[in-house]
Design a protein around this motif. Sequence first.
Motif, short mmCIF file in Angstrom:
data_model
loop_
_atom_site.label_atom_id
_atom_site.label_comp_id
_atom_site.label_asym_id
_atom_site.label_seq_id
_atom_site.Cartn_x
_atom_site.Cartn_y
_atom_site.Cartn_z
N ALA A 35 35.45 50.22 26.65
CA ALA A 35 34.16 50.83 26.98
C ALA A 35 34.33 52.09 27.81
O ALA A 35 33.66 53.11 27.56
CB ALA A 35 33.29 49.82 27.72
N ASP A 36 35.22 52.06 28.80
CA ASP A 36 35.38 53.22 29.67
C ASP A 36 35.96 54.41 28.93
O ASP A 36 35.49 55.55 29.07
CB ASP A 36 36.26 52.87 30.87
CG ASP A 36 35.53 52.02 31.90
OD1 ASP A 36 34.29 51.96 31.85
OD2 ASP A 36 36.21 51.42 32.75
N SER A 37 37.02 54.17 28.14
CA SER A 37 37.63 55.28 27.41
C SER A 37 36.69 55.82 26.34
O SER A 37 36.65 57.03 26.08
CB SER A 37 38.97 54.86 26.81
OG SER A 37 38.82 53.80 25.89
N ARG A 38 35.89 54.94 25.72
CA ARG A 38 34.94 55.41 24.71
C ARG A 38 33.81 56.21 25.37
O ARG A 38 33.33 57.21 24.81
CB ARG A 38 34.38 54.21 23.93
CG ARG A 38 35.39 53.65 22.94
CD ARG A 38 34.95 52.33 22.34
NE ARG A 38 33.72 52.44 21.57
CZ ARG A 38 33.63 52.95 20.35
NH1 ARG A 38 34.71 53.43 19.75
NH2 ARG A 38 32.49 52.97 19.72
N GLY A 39 33.39 55.80 26.56
CA GLY A 39 32.40 56.59 27.28
C GLY A 39 32.92 57.97 27.60
O GLY A 39 32.21 58.98 27.47
N GLU A 43 31.66 61.81 26.26
CA GLU A 43 31.44 62.97 27.10
C GLU A 43 32.22 64.18 26.59
O GLU A 43 31.72 65.32 26.64
CB GLU A 43 31.85 62.67 28.54
CG GLU A 43 30.95 61.65 29.24
CD GLU A 43 31.40 61.39 30.67
OE1 GLU A 43 32.00 62.31 31.29
OE2 GLU A 43 31.18 60.27 31.17
N LEU A 44 33.41 63.95 26.08
CA LEU A 44 34.19 65.04 25.50
C LEU A 44 33.50 65.63 24.28
O LEU A 44 33.46 66.85 24.09
CB LEU A 44 35.59 64.54 25.14
CG LEU A 44 36.50 64.15 26.30
CD1 LEU A 44 37.80 63.55 25.78
CD2 LEU A 44 36.80 65.34 27.19
N ASP A 110 39.39 65.70 32.41
CA ASP A 110 38.83 65.06 33.61
C ASP A 110 38.11 63.76 33.28
O ASP A 110 38.20 62.78 34.03
CB ASP A 110 37.86 66.02 34.31
CG ASP A 110 38.56 67.19 34.96
OD1 ASP A 110 39.79 67.12 35.17
OD2 ASP A 110 37.87 68.20 35.26
N GLU A 111 37.40 63.74 32.16
CA GLU A 111 36.61 62.56 31.80
C GLU A 111 37.51 61.34 31.59
O GLU A 111 37.18 60.23 32.01
CB GLU A 111 35.79 62.83 30.54
CG GLU A 111 34.71 63.89 30.71
CD GLU A 111 35.20 65.30 30.43
OE1 GLU A 111 34.36 66.19 30.24
OE2 GLU A 111 36.44 65.53 30.39
N LEU A 112 38.64 61.54 30.92
CA LEU A 112 39.56 60.44 30.67
C LEU A 112 40.30 60.02 31.94
O LEU A 112 40.47 58.83 32.22
CB LEU A 112 40.56 60.84 29.58
CG LEU A 112 39.95 60.93 28.17
CD1 LEU A 112 40.87 61.71 27.25
CD2 LEU A 112 39.69 59.54 27.61
#
Length: 252
Positions: A35-39, A43-44, A110-112
């Motif tokens: 879930a976190d990496s897909r979120g 964003e990317l 940054d998002e990842l």
Amino acid sequence: MLALASLSGAADADWARAGAPYADLALLGGIALDADSRGAARELVARGREEFLPDDPLAFVDAQLAALDDAPIRAGMNVRSATVAPIRETASICADHDAVLEINAHCRQDELCAVGCGETLLRDTERLAAFVAAAVDAGATVSVKVRAEVDGVALPATARALTDAGADVIHVDAMDSEPLIADVAAASDAFVLANNGVRDRATAWEYLAYGADGVSVGRPSDDPAVLERVARAVADWERRGRDAGRDGEVPG
């Protein structure tokens, strides 16, 4: 050995088949698993990057690898996750297809990094080693994609720890630190795959002379002219008989 390095949103089964006449290994992905990496991947995409965001990432991995079961190239899947369970599940799928599971400890967006993926994972050797061990326990051949020039990371020591955890391949984006490949190769018994700027004989042979077992091509991996030049360079190097004790094939 020549590999095709993963390209977010572009490195799929069709891409791998197109590169099969030139390369030995195609690393598809990267695929955000949890879930976190897909979120972070969403964003990317919102800021204009290409990303794979299938509804069911595990089913997508299985389908993409199945599409290459009869291809004349070995497949692998580069994955991102902030948690270990999806790594283990994906590794099991990779094992079923005799594919390589590549853990992404490389991305610097940054998002990842904010959710614990990419370079954040690279800075946490113990956690990254646990990811490797889980994938090994699931039966996969395991690669870890890492990056040079990350503050606070001694890459040879990291490579040694990952090899101790069971990693078969250390895939190094050397950035502007090409001689570091020699230090990584000396520190680890894993297969060392060198990446960054590989375009021709000179760039491929530089990495091979530093002790890499193979090289990978990233952004030009859809350019047959580049792939043909690099494939010829790798074949010529192997014919020279350098480092005769290594056979140039990813273990497993």
